[in-house]
Design a protein around this motif. Sequence first.
Motif, PDB file in Angstrom:
ATOM      1  N   ALA A 112      -3.229   9.191 -44.202  1.00  0.00           N
ATOM      2  CA  ALA A 112      -2.908   9.748 -45.518  1.00  0.00           C
ATOM      3  C   ALA A 112      -3.448   8.850 -46.628  1.00  0.00           C
ATOM      4  O   ALA A 112      -4.013   9.328 -47.622  1.00  0.00           O
ATOM      5  CB  ALA A 112      -1.398   9.924 -45.657  1.00  0.00           C
ATOM      6  N   ALA A 113      -3.282   7.536 -46.481  1.00  0.00           N
ATOM      7  CA  ALA A 113      -3.797   6.600 -47.482  1.00  0.00           C
ATOM      8  C   ALA A 113      -5.318   6.694 -47.579  1.00  0.00           C
ATOM      9  O   ALA A 113      -5.890   6.734 -48.673  1.00  0.00           O
ATOM     10  CB  ALA A 113      -3.365   5.173 -47.143  1.00  0.00           C
ATOM     11  N   ASN A 114      -5.995   6.744 -46.420  1.00  0.00           N
ATOM     12  CA  ASN A 114      -7.450   6.859 -46.428  1.00  0.00           C
ATOM     13  C   ASN A 114      -7.903   8.171 -47.067  1.00  0.00           C
ATOM     14  O   ASN A 114      -8.909   8.222 -47.776  1.00  0.00           O
ATOM     15  CB  ASN A 114      -8.000   6.761 -45.006  1.00  0.00           C
ATOM     16  N   GLY A 115      -7.174   9.250 -46.786  1.00  0.00           N
ATOM     17  CA  GLY A 115      -7.530  10.528 -47.390  1.00  0.00           C
ATOM     18  C   GLY A 115      -7.474  10.475 -48.908  1.00  0.00           C
ATOM     19  O   GLY A 115      -8.367  10.987 -49.598  1.00  0.00           O
ATOM     20  N   ALA A 116      -6.428   9.836 -49.442  1.00  0.00           N
ATOM     21  CA  ALA A 116      -6.311   9.703 -50.896  1.00  0.00           C
ATOM     22  C   ALA A 116      -7.418   8.824 -51.460  1.00  0.00           C
ATOM     23  O   ALA A 116      -7.967   9.101 -52.546  1.00  0.00           O
ATOM     24  CB  ALA A 116      -4.937   9.130 -51.253  1.00  0.00           C
ATOM     25  N   ILE A 117      -7.781   7.765 -50.737  1.00  0.00           N
ATOM     26  CA  ILE A 117      -8.859   6.873 -51.191  1.00  0.00           C
ATOM     27  C   ILE A 117     -10.189   7.615 -51.211  1.00  0.00           C
ATOM     28  O   ILE A 117     -10.976   7.492 -52.156  1.00  0.00           O
ATOM     29  CB  ILE A 117      -8.929   5.622 -50.287  1.00  0.00           C
TER      30      ILE A 117
ATOM     31  N   LEU B 279      -9.492 -11.848 -58.227  1.00  0.00           N
ATOM     32  CA  LEU B 279      -9.877 -10.564 -57.651  1.00  0.00           C
ATOM     33  C   LEU B 279     -11.248 -10.079 -58.103  1.00  0.00           C
ATOM     34  O   LEU B 279     -11.769  -9.106 -57.558  1.00  0.00           O
ATOM     35  CB  LEU B 279      -8.803  -9.523 -57.977  1.00  0.00           C
ATOM     36  N   ASP B 280     -11.823 -10.727 -59.093  1.00  0.00           N
ATOM     37  CA  ASP B 280     -13.214 -10.452 -59.513  1.00  0.00           C
ATOM     38  C   ASP B 280     -13.463  -8.971 -59.773  1.00  0.00           C
ATOM     39  O   ASP B 280     -14.407  -8.376 -59.236  1.00  0.00           O
ATOM     40  CB  ASP B 280     -14.179 -10.970 -58.439  1.00  0.00           C
ATOM     41  N   CYS B 281     -12.631  -8.371 -60.592  1.00  0.00           N
ATOM     42  CA  CYS B 281     -12.831  -6.964 -60.970  1.00  0.00           C
ATOM     43  C   CYS B 281     -13.976  -6.889 -61.977  1.00  0.00           C
ATOM     44  O   CYS B 281     -14.048  -7.690 -62.915  1.00  0.00           O
ATOM     45  CB  CYS B 281     -11.551  -6.385 -61.566  1.00  0.00           C
ATOM     46  N   ARG B 282     -14.869  -5.907 -61.785  1.00  0.00           N
ATOM     47  CA  ARG B 282     -16.078  -5.830 -62.594  1.00  0.00           C
ATOM     48  C   ARG B 282     -16.147  -4.505 -63.353  1.00  0.00           C
ATOM     49  O   ARG B 282     -15.694  -3.466 -62.847  1.00  0.00           O
ATOM     50  CB  ARG B 282     -17.313  -5.980 -61.702  1.00  0.00           C
ATOM     51  N   PRO B 283     -16.727  -4.525 -64.524  1.00  0.00           N
ATOM     52  CA  PRO B 283     -16.885  -3.282 -65.296  1.00  0.00           C
ATOM     53  C   PRO B 283     -17.753  -2.287 -64.521  1.00  0.00           C
ATOM     54  O   PRO B 283     -18.671  -2.667 -63.791  1.00  0.00           O
ATOM     55  CB  PRO B 283     -17.589  -3.741 -66.582  1.00  0.00           C
ATOM     56  N   GLY B 284     -17.463  -1.006 -64.680  1.00  0.00           N
ATOM     57  CA  GLY B 284     -18.259   0.040 -64.054  1.00  0.00           C
ATOM     58  C   GLY B 284     -17.829   0.410 -62.655  1.00  0.00           C
ATOM     59  O   GLY B 284     -18.379   1.344 -62.057  1.00  0.00           O
ATOM     60  N   GLU B 285     -16.871  -0.323 -62.081  1.00  0.00           N
ATOM     61  CA  GLU B 285     -16.379  -0.010 -60.740  1.00  0.00           C
ATOM     62  C   GLU B 285     -15.100   0.815 -60.827  1.00  0.00           C
ATOM     63  O   GLU B 285     -14.252   0.586 -61.695  1.00  0.00           O
ATOM     64  CB  GLU B 285     -16.076  -1.295 -59.960  1.00  0.00           C
ATOM     65  N   ALA B 286     -14.958   1.757 -59.914  1.00  0.00           N
ATOM     66  CA  ALA B 286     -13.692   2.464 -59.760  1.00  0.00           C
ATOM     67  C   ALA B 286     -12.792   1.580 -58.895  1.00  0.00           C
ATOM     68  O   ALA B 286     -13.109   1.306 -57.735  1.00  0.00           O
ATOM     69  CB  ALA B 286     -13.908   3.815 -59.092  1.00  0.00           C
ATOM     70  N   LEU B 287     -11.689   1.097 -59.470  1.00  0.00           N
ATOM     71  CA  LEU B 287     -10.824   0.155 -58.772  1.00  0.00           C
ATOM     72  C   LEU B 287      -9.699   0.895 -58.044  1.00  0.00           C
ATOM     73  O   LEU B 287      -8.972   1.696 -58.634  1.00  0.00           O
ATOM     74  CB  LEU B 287     -10.219  -0.839 -59.761  1.00  0.00           C
ATOM     75  N   LEU B 288      -9.550   0.611 -56.739  1.00  0.00           N
ATOM     76  CA  LEU B 288      -8.488   1.169 -55.914  1.00  0.00           C
ATOM     77  C   LEU B 288      -7.731   0.014 -55.262  1.00  0.00           C
ATOM     78  O   LEU B 288      -8.340  -0.991 -54.882  1.00  0.00           O
ATOM     79  CB  LEU B 288      -9.055   2.087 -54.830  1.00  0.00           C
ATOM     80  N   VAL B 289      -6.424   0.151 -55.133  1.00  0.00           N
ATOM     81  CA  VAL B 289      -5.602  -0.904 -54.523  1.00  0.00           C
ATOM     82  C   VAL B 289      -4.810  -0.288 -53.370  1.00  0.00           C
ATOM     83  O   VAL B 289      -4.227   0.799 -53.512  1.00  0.00           O
ATOM     84  CB  VAL B 289      -4.638  -1.534 -55.547  1.00  0.00           C
ATOM     85  N   ASN B 290      -4.801  -0.980 -52.247  1.00  0.00           N
ATOM     86  CA  ASN B 290      -4.120  -0.471 -51.051  1.00  0.00           C
ATOM     87  C   ASN B 290      -3.016  -1.434 -50.620  1.00  0.00           C
ATOM     88  O   ASN B 290      -3.269  -2.627 -50.409  1.00  0.00           O
ATOM     89  CB  ASN B 290      -5.116  -0.283 -49.908  1.00  0.00           C
ATOM     90  N   PHE B 291      -1.785  -0.915 -50.518  1.00  0.00           N
ATOM     91  CA  PHE B 291      -0.653  -1.671 -49.961  1.00  0.00           C
ATOM     92  C   PHE B 291      -0.208  -0.954 -48.683  1.00  0.00           C
ATOM     93  O   PHE B 291       0.483   0.061 -48.757  1.00  0.00           O
ATOM     94  CB  PHE B 291       0.521  -1.704 -50.941  1.00  0.00           C
TER      95      PHE B 291
END
Length: 546
Positions: free
Chosen positions: A269-274, A367-379
């Motif tokens: 389910a998590a992978n499907g949402a991602i 976490l080195d988040c960069r502009p232009g990337e779609a950011l997703l977080v998984n717990f």
Amino acid sequence: MSLVRPAELSATSYRNPKLYSPKGSNDSSTLSTQTFSSDKHKTLYVADPYSAESYEYFLDSPVEEIANPSSSGISGNSTNPQDYFESQSPDADSFDEDKMRLKLQELERALLEDNDDENDEEINCSSQSMEVDGEWTDPIQNELLHDSPKESSSSESNVSSISSNKEISQASPQTPKQLLYNCAGALSEGNIKGASTMISELRQMVSIQGDPAQRIAAYMVEGLAARVASSGKFIYRSLKCKEPPSSYRLAAMQVLFEVCPCFKFGFMAANGAIIEACKDEKMVHIIDFDINQGNQYIKLIQTLANRLGKPPHLRLTGVDDPESVQRPVGGLNIIGQRLEKLAEALKVPFEFQAVASRTSIVNTSMLDCRPGEALLVNFAFQLHHMPDESVSTVNQRDQLLRMVKSLRPKLVTVVEQDVNTNTTPFFPRFIEAYNYYSAVFDSLDAALPRDSQDRMNVERQCLARDIVNIVACEGEERIERYEVAGKWRARMTMAGFTSCPMSTSITDSIRELIRPYCDRYKVKEEAGALHFGWENKSLIVASAWR
């Protein structure tokens, strides 16, 4: 189910291949993990500014430290994620901590009421003797011979109450479930002597080779015995044994997550949402706060490779304790190499970054988040290990969620076990754990043969250690602090997140996949989340947030 571990990899009895083994048995794992080599990834090691009293004992900690608190392919060309399924706080110094904790607990009770009601069915068990490794029981039985602080504080009324219970038991024999409940009740009242008597009786009634009711009782009684023997701080010392190869635990966790349907479909389910969130994105950055062995991302990379059109550039940041159990078998570097090799073969642009740090000290700059990337977080099966307001007014669980919200992710996925083991009173926590794990054991019997080595490894290496931690430990030593779906929903909402219900395609696909299994496996949608369970008991809940 975690893999965060501390400073020195030492032994815990839960990974002992001989634990509870019948005489003459040969306990070995049959799973192996394929690894690949590459040197493209990078690892960020983080010095821990906290003292040794912080959480260095997460589950696989050496007992000495705790005693001193200090793969299957994805085919098909489609942009529809359904193809994936078809193929397979404030500063504590400024508060009175005790008063603050009471206030927080009152607020929790006002916001959400625990759902602890369960069917109180009788469990019929045959009378089998349990062959238990002496390294598990001997230290506990020795401790039972000595007084403990709880025993010295017990009242005469408690002793007379247990005497009455024993008389009733002699007149009408109790089932293991009834006796377990009575034993837990005695312990909650501080009656160590009465509880010890019942533990001895229970050990003659249950077996880890029996049906699910017998097996859950066998593990629960050892949790009670560990609680009696240690009274908290000596628990892991009491359970010390020789350390087996770490692959036992890793293989068992792979079986639990990939074979047991409820856990498997939680990941799906998590992978499907991602996958849905990745649609039309050219650059995707996923942060996983407990990457485990990375198996979830093997399937994700395979799915992205088979979509119509060019796959996005995928950057994966894996956070894990630098002293975790993966270290003896290669650690985060091996996980990254494995995923990089797969992505290269499937022509998926991929980058892996390892953040070797305890989750509690991770900050946005790591976490080195960069502009232009779609950011997703998984717990995935990680948040429940973070201490919350019931442990300290420094609420690390909610702090982490607020930090993630500040990153402005496109999507956050959460997969957790749907049970409340975070409640402070021991007796209701014991009842909740018994009912939950009884359903888990029943579901394992339906998924794996009774004599399956995989099933035995899962129970001994994964479930037994969780049960003992829940039953025997208190305060900071109790790591398995699960919460029900409603409480996770409240936490996510208070952190500023909005529920993002699973799409119809994800829900329908999982319903179709679960159909060939035993019809006692259930899936239902509630408040935007997917619940996977056994009969009428929800076991796993998967949800998405933005």
